[in-house]
Each structure stands twice: as structure tokens, then as C-alpha cells.
Design a protein around this motif. Structure first.
Motif, mmCIF file in Angstrom:
data_model
loop_
_atom_site.group_PDB
_atom_site.id
_atom_site.type_symbol
_atom_site.label_atom_id
_atom_site.label_comp_id
_atom_site.label_asym_id
_atom_site.label_seq_id
_atom_site.Cartn_x
_atom_site.Cartn_y
_atom_site.Cartn_z
ATOM 1 N N ASP A 1 -13.990 2.387 5.408
ATOM 2 C CA ASP A 1 -13.176 3.455 6.233
ATOM 3 C C ASP A 1 -13.423 4.734 5.690
ATOM 4 N N VAL A 2 -14.103 5.733 6.271
ATOM 5 C CA VAL A 2 -14.462 6.835 5.624
ATOM 6 C C VAL A 2 -14.353 8.024 6.684
ATOM 7 N N ALA A 3 -13.909 8.073 7.746
ATOM 8 C CA ALA A 3 -13.870 8.896 8.671
ATOM 9 C C ALA A 3 -12.074 9.616 8.899
ATOM 10 N N LEU A 4 -12.187 10.898 8.800
ATOM 11 C CA LEU A 4 -10.892 11.451 8.859
ATOM 12 C C LEU A 4 -10.477 11.604 10.297
ATOM 13 N N ARG A 5 -9.433 10.973 10.836
ATOM 14 C CA ARG A 5 -8.750 11.024 12.069
ATOM 15 C C ARG A 5 -7.498 11.447 11.948
ATOM 16 N N THR A 6 -6.850 12.414 12.856
ATOM 17 C CA THR A 6 -5.404 12.745 13.000
ATOM 18 C C THR A 6 -4.522 11.422 13.528
ATOM 19 N N ASP A 7 -5.061 10.729 14.133
ATOM 20 C CA ASP A 7 -4.324 9.347 14.683
ATOM 21 C C ASP A 7 -4.883 8.144 13.603
ATOM 22 N N HIS A 8 -5.134 8.510 12.329
ATOM 23 C CA HIS A 8 -5.276 7.431 11.546
ATOM 24 C C HIS A 8 -4.108 6.610 11.302
ATOM 25 N N PRO A 9 -4.098 5.106 11.420
ATOM 26 C CA PRO A 9 -2.761 4.793 11.046
ATOM 27 C C PRO A 9 -2.390 4.431 9.892
ATOM 28 N N ASP A 10 -3.297 4.917 8.980
ATOM 29 C CA ASP A 10 -2.671 5.089 7.292
ATOM 30 C C ASP A 10 -2.196 6.098 6.964
ATOM 31 N N HIS A 11 -2.193 7.439 7.568
ATOM 32 C CA HIS A 11 -1.911 8.619 7.412
ATOM 33 C C HIS A 11 -0.394 8.747 6.900
ATOM 34 N N TYR A 12 -0.164 9.388 5.997
ATOM 35 C CA TYR A 12 1.228 9.510 5.459
ATOM 36 C C TYR A 12 1.379 11.201 4.941
ATOM 37 N N ARG A 13 2.841 11.355 4.921
ATOM 38 C CA ARG A 13 3.319 12.525 4.468
ATOM 39 C C ARG A 13 3.346 12.502 2.906
ATOM 40 N N VAL B 1 -2.104 13.266 4.988
ATOM 41 C CA VAL B 1 -3.499 13.029 4.328
ATOM 42 C C VAL B 1 -3.587 11.323 4.649
ATOM 43 N N VAL B 2 -4.895 11.247 4.702
ATOM 44 C CA VAL B 2 -5.416 9.893 4.951
ATOM 45 C C VAL B 2 -6.153 9.228 3.602
#
Length: 672
Positions: A127-139, A330-331
Motif C-alpha cells: 500500500d503506497v498511495a496517500l488518500r485522505t480517506d485512508h482507513p489507517d490514517h491517524y492523528r 498521517v498515513v
């Protein structure tokens, strides 16, 4: 007491090391002669995620001394930076990660053996693509440089809802890569149980500590020599895998080893500016008074080490508003770790902020210069006014797509600039030499910024002698410890230490003095100061091809006392040109299928050349800030890139009526 007969500071003294560099006498990291020098060549991972199961070598390979991988490499100690744990694990975290090191008697033999080495790999989905809706994003808790990730003041949502004029825009900036003229390189040699590193870096004492920790050594047992550095832009601010690999190999074959990265490896193992997606919402009254700003940013990090590009932090100090919110998400991806790159955070953050402010000016039908002057603090406003006078802003028609000469649409743009003014703890030693003159010793690194020269000027004035009587010793971890050459803090930090040591020497009438600024710096940095500036750009856009030419680029700065106009102008212009690259040229293009950058060389990673720079200039107010440090300097290395891309992009809109919100502003985007 400074002699009035010697006033070197403020004069355009030529670089002291200039003759050595242009004649080839200056030695860089890979150029120090060593007896029985061997050469290491990194074998990079061909996949972005998986497991290295085995390495198959050719027993008939000529001149090969060792092939190191996680199956046979000596065990290293722990480190705060997981990327320094090279050849220690079967896990593959990104494409290009060092999986093995071939060591041979010649560079050609090492490279050839590395090319035919067989890796047995179990590849896994990546998984290499940055997405704003990425399920693993965190604060994240903190962002670079160790500041809170999120802030909130007032009621942003209510203020935006009540504002008669608002903008809601999203800007995306691709990954960008440091490409200093000198790639990362190291020669490692063990003298008994002590390690000697000839290494290209921005912080000799920091490298000694970091690499020493990996091998279970104290920093005092690691001697890092960094006499000349061919640029860094942040990528050489911390220890990189090449230094550890060279030292590891040298310990195995018991002879010196050189590991110099090829240009392609610069796109994987030394860091880059992380891509960002930034949403800006700004509210204002009909008179242009800003009432609310909401700056949300998404970025990425690696799975090995967290580094968060602090793009929204600059908005916290640029334009005071009663309702302000900033946030970072950040993802973690199967990609190399982002790192420092000139003005990390500020450079991408100001693209979004200053372009969004221009969009607000268009909604208000207001002059974007007047809008900024209204919103800025007095120092910023002074730069904007002075820069506008020098550039010739008066009489500009604010409407886009109004001026055309032949096939060229012509437009102008403006953007503000800011960068924190800080100093870091450093220590300097000054001693009188037999026969006259003085030696100044400090473990700083000169990246090509002119640090040697400026420190000699400072010492000459404090000691009341000509610059020619000052001998500067830098670039060595055994010298008094200095801070990193980064954060636009070098002159302010090292100059303070040199000033203190010189003054102590004169006052005490001794032959030697040492001065440590640690306690003083901690008090001053609590005051939250900034250098500031303004950028102005004029562009031509070809109506047929979409080609963009920057016909004029001008920067006006307030960065405290300018210690050397010649080297300062070089720093300002270099950063502004780098900003031009960010706006129009630079883009690390990702291929998600293979998980890597496809344009990983200087043939396809485009940067500005001489032909792209038609007219460029910089000026400054030269107002010493003695409340920050005794020499009155704030730092200049990075502010030139903060805002210059936005000024160019705003000029492109003024010329064409087209907003480019996804950088860079390529011709195809202008012809859509």
C-alpha cells in the motif's frame, strides 16, 4: 571590545574555501585516501513489502570480499531510528531498502556482483498511495519539529458560517526529493575499537552519537570528519544507512570501506519531502478582515519510522485571527521515510495558505497585496510594502487574463514569507596562535552556505584583527560540539558561541577561551521570533503550448543582521530558485503498481536550470535583532523557499485565469 578598525561583518567577503573548491583541492567524504580501501555497493529491495528469505552469491565472483545480509551480518545495538538497523531483519518495508551489501576490492567489481546477486523474496501486497480517506490514517501526537499536531482557538465553524466571504480550497503537493550535488557518501575505518567516519553530513557530533549508539560506542569513540559538504538541504541532517553500512562492512573485512550512493538511491534511503493534501477554509469580512482560518493537512510516513510533515504549523503564526484551527493526519505506507527538506512544513504549508489567500482576494475583488498588508504583523507588512515598491506593483490590474504580448499571457503574483528564528546550543573554542593570529574551533558543518567565512568575519570583528588572521576549524566531531546545520539556525547558533568565546578571551587576557551557549539559548528560544519576507513574481504563459516562464522573481526580507551580503544573497536566490522548481518543475512520480518513484534520476526529475532563471534578485531591510543573539542575525537559509512557489502560482492565475491547485504547474494543466 570590538575594534573599530576591523569591521568584517556586513561586508561581502569571498568564501575562504572557494579557491580549494574550484581547484579541486577540497576533499569531500568519498575522496580521502585510505590504505587497502574496499568498496561497498548496496543491493536494494525490488519490492515494497515482503520478506527476504535468502541471498545467493556467485562463488566465482572476482574481487568480492564479502556479501552481507541479515543472515550473516553482525548484530547491531538499538537505535531511535529504525532505518539505521540495516541488514538486521528479514522484513522489507519499502522498495529500495538496503537488503544486502556487496564489498569488493574495486567499485566496478562491487557494482557488478550486486547486479547479479540473487535475492529470494516472498513478496506481499503493498500500500503506497496517500488518500485522505485512508482507513489507517491517524492523528499523530507531535509533528516535526516536536510541536503539537493539532491546535484550536475560538469557534472556527461558527466564524466561517457567519463570514460574508469565504473560500474552501484543497491544494496537493507531490513528494519532492533532495538532490544535493554531492550524494551521500561515507568512508569507514576502524582503528582498534574506535571508528573513524569520513561522512557527508550536516551534524558531525550528531552523526558520531547516532552511529556510535548503533555499534555500542560512546560518541567520543567515533571520529566524524566532514570537512566539505556538497549540499544537503536537510537530507544530511541525521545519520543515514550508508554510514552504518560502511562501518559494518569495515568491521567484517577489517579494512576501510567506502559506500557512496548512486543518484538513484537518493530517492529511497535518504528521505524526501512527503506529499501533502491540504484543505484551507478562510473567512473574512467584506473589508478583507480575516475572521477564521481552518488548515487541515494529510500526509504520509513509513512503517519504519514516524516523520510528519508539519504543513499546517506555519498558519499558526502567519496571520493572526481570532478563530484558528490546524490539524495533521498521517498515513503509514510501504514507502521510504520522509525527512527534512529545506523549510520542512513551512514550504508546502505556505503554498496552500498563500494561494488560498489569493483566492480570497479574488472573491473580495481586492488587491492581494493590500489584503496581506491588512492581515500581517508590522514586520511582514514592511517587507510587503518595500518589496512592492522595488518590484513595481503599483497600478497592477487585479483582474486575471488582461495582459497579452503576442502568444504570451503575462501576470504578476505576491506571497508572504516567514520562518522561525531560533538558536541551538553550541560551544566554540578560540585560542591565540604563536606568531600571531587566532584559531576558532567549532564542530559545525559548512554545506556550501559560507559558514566558514561568516564565522571568520564574526571572530575578526570581536578580536579586532583582519579576517586573514583567523584560522577556522570546523567539520570534525572532536571539536567543541555544535548544533546541526539546519533550521536556518547555523549562524545564529555558532556565531553566538564564537562571539562569546572571543569576548571571554579578550576580557580574560588568556591564550584560550571556551564558550557554551546552552543556558542562554534556552531562554531566548522561549520568545518565538520569526524572520519574514515577501515574494513577487512575474510570469509569461504561452497561450499555445502552456509553457510557463518566470520573467521576474524578487524577494524582500527582514532576517535580522545580514552578516555577509555575498553569501546571504546566494542563499536567498538559491532558495527562491528551489521554490520555482517546486511550483513549476519538481514532482516525484509514484507508480503504485511497483511501489516506487519512476523518475528517480536527474534526467527525469526536473529542476530549474540557468535557462529557467531570467531575472531574479533579493534585498533585505538589515535590521539587527540583538534580542535574539549578540550578533543580531535571524537565519536566512530557508525563508527564500517559503512563499516563492505561491507567488509564482498566483502570477500564473493572474496571467491565465486558471488556478493550479495540484503542483507542479505543468503545461498540460494549463491547457485543460
Amino acid at each position: 571590545m570590538t575594534s573599530m578598525l576591523s569591521r568584517a561583518v556586513g561586508t561581502p567577503v569571498a568564501r575562504l574555501e572557494g579557491p580549494a573548491k574550484v581547484s579541486g583541492a577540497a576533499r569531500y567524504a568519498a575522496e580521502y585516501p585510505q590504505d587497502q580501501l574496499a568498496y561497498g555497493w548496496i543491493v536494494p529491495s525490488p519490492v515494497p513489502r515482503g520478506r527476504l528469505d535468502a541471498v545467493l552469491t556467485d562463488p566465482a565472483a572476482e574481487d568480492v570480499l564479502a556479501v552481507l545480509w541479515h543472515g550473516n551480518a553482525p548484530r547491531l545495538r538499538g537505535s531511535d531510528d529504525a532505518e539505521l538497523a540495516v541488514l538486521q531483519s528479514e522484513r522489507i518495508a519499502y522498495r529500495g531498502q538496503p537488503l544486502a551489501l556487496v564489498v569488493a576490492t574495486t567499485l566496478e567489481a562491487a557494482r557488478r556482483a550486486a547486479q547479479v546477486l540473487q535475492l529470494e523474496i516472498t513478496a506481499e501486497d503493498h500500500d503506497v498511495a496517500l488518500r485522505t480517506d485512508h482507513p489507517d490514517h491517524y492523528r499523530p501526537e507531535k509533528v516535526n519539529p516536536d510541536v503539537p499536531a493539532d491546535t484550536a482557538e475560538g469557534d472556527v465553524e461558527a466564524a466561517l458560517a457567519a463570514a460574508p466571504v469565504t473560500v474552501d480550497v484543497t491544494y496537493t503537493i507531490p513528494a519532492l526529493h533532495n538532490n544535493p550535488m554531492e550524494p551521500h557518501a561515507t568512508i569507514a575505518r576502524w582503528d582498534g575499537d574506535e571508528l573513524v567516519l569520513y561522512d557527508s553530513n550536516q551534524h558531525p557530533s550528531g552523526i558520531a552519537e547516532a552511529v556510535g549508539a548503533v555499534f555500542g560506542l560512546t560518541a567520543e569513540r567515533v571520529h566524524v570528519i566532514t570537512e566539505h559538504v556538497g549540499g544537503g538541504f536537510g537530507s544530511k541532517g541525521t545519520a543515514r544507512p550508508n554510514a552504518v553500512l560502511a562501518a559494518l562492512a569495515a568491521s567484517v573485512i577489517e579494512r576501510p570501506v567506502q559506500v557512496a550512493l548512486p543518484r538513484q538511491a537518493m530517492f529511497s534511503v535518504v528521505g524526501h519531502r512527503a506529499p501533502t493534501v491540504q484543505r484551507l477554509r478562510i473567512g473574512a469580512g467584506t473589508d478583507g478582515t480575516l475572521t477564521a482560518i481552518d488548515h487541515q493537512t494529510w500526509t504520509q510516513t513509513s512503517r519504519l519510522y514516524e516523520f510528519v510533515e508539519s504543513a499546517a504549523v506555519v498558519t499558526r503564526s502567519m496571520y493572526p485571527v481570532p478563530n484558528l484551527r490546524t490539524a495533521h493526519r498521517v498515513v503509514p505506507l510501504d514507502m521510504p521515510t520522509p525527512r527534512w527538506m529545506r523549510a520542512p512544513g513551512e514550504a508546502p504549508g505556505m503554498v496552500a495558505l498563500e494561494c488560498a489567500l489569493d483566492e480570497l482576494a479574488a472573491e473580495l475583488n481586492a488587491d492581494p497585496l493590500d489584503l496581506r498588508i491588512r492581515a500581517a504583523d508590522p514586520a511582514h507588512a514592511a517587507c510587503l510594502r518595500a518589496g512592492a515598491d522595488r518590484f513595481g506593483w503599483s497600478g497592477r490590474d487585479p483582474r486575471p487574463r488582461q495582459r497579452r504580448e503576442g502568444d504570451w499571457w503575462i501576470g504578476t503574483g505576491v506571497a508572504g514569507a516567514t520562518y522561525p528564528a531560533t538558536a541551538m546550543p553550541s560551544t566554540a573554542r578560540v585560542r591565540a596562535l604563536d606568531g600571531g593570529g587566532y584559531e576558532v574551533a567549532i564542530g559545525a558543518a559548512d554545506l556550501g552556505t559560507g559558514a566558514r567565512t561568516v564565522l571568520a568575519q564574526i571572530a575578526a570583528d570581536e578580536l579586532g584583527v583582519p579576517v586573514e588572521q583567523i584560522r577556522i576549524r570546523i567539520g570534525d566531531s572532536t571539536l567543541p560540539a555544535a548544533s546541526v546545520a539546519g533550521g536556518s539556525s547555523g549562524s545564529a547558533s555558532w556565531g553566538w558561541a564564537v562571539t562569546g568565546a572571543c569576548r571571554d578571551l579578550v576580557a580574560s587576557k588568556r591564550s584560550e577561551a571556551v564558550f557554551d551557549t546552552t543556558d542562554l539559548v534556552e531562554q531566548q528560544n522561549e520568545k518565538n521570533r520569526h524572520a519574514c519576507g515577501a515574494h513577487f513574481a512575474e510570469v509569461r504563459v504561452d497561450a499555445v503550448t502552456g509553457e510557463v516562464r518566470v520573467s521576474r522573481l524578487f524577494g524582500m526580507y527582514d532576517a535580522g543582521r545580514i552578516l555577509n551580503p555575498r553569501t546571504a544573497r546566494s542563499q536567498f536566490l538559491g532558495a527562491m530558485i528551489m521554490g520555482m522548481g517546486m511550483a513549476l518543475h519538481e514532482e516525484s512520480v509514484l507508480d503504485p503498481a511497483v511501489g516506487t518513484w519512476v523518475n528517480h534520476d536527474l534526467a527525469e526529475y526536473h529542476i530549474p536550470t540557468h535557462a529557467d532563471v531570467e531575472w531574479i534578485d533579493a534585498a533585505w531591510l538589515d535590521t539587527p535583532d540583538h534580542d535574539l543573539n549578540p550578533i543580531g542575525a535571524r537565519g536566512i537559509g530557508e525563508i527564500g523557499i517559503v512563499g516563492s512557489p505561491a507567488a509564482i502560482l498566483n502570477a500564473v492565475w493572474h496571467a491565465t485565469g486558471t488556478r493550479i491547485r495540484h503542483l507542479p504547474a505543468r503545461p498540460d494543466k494549463l491547457l485543460e
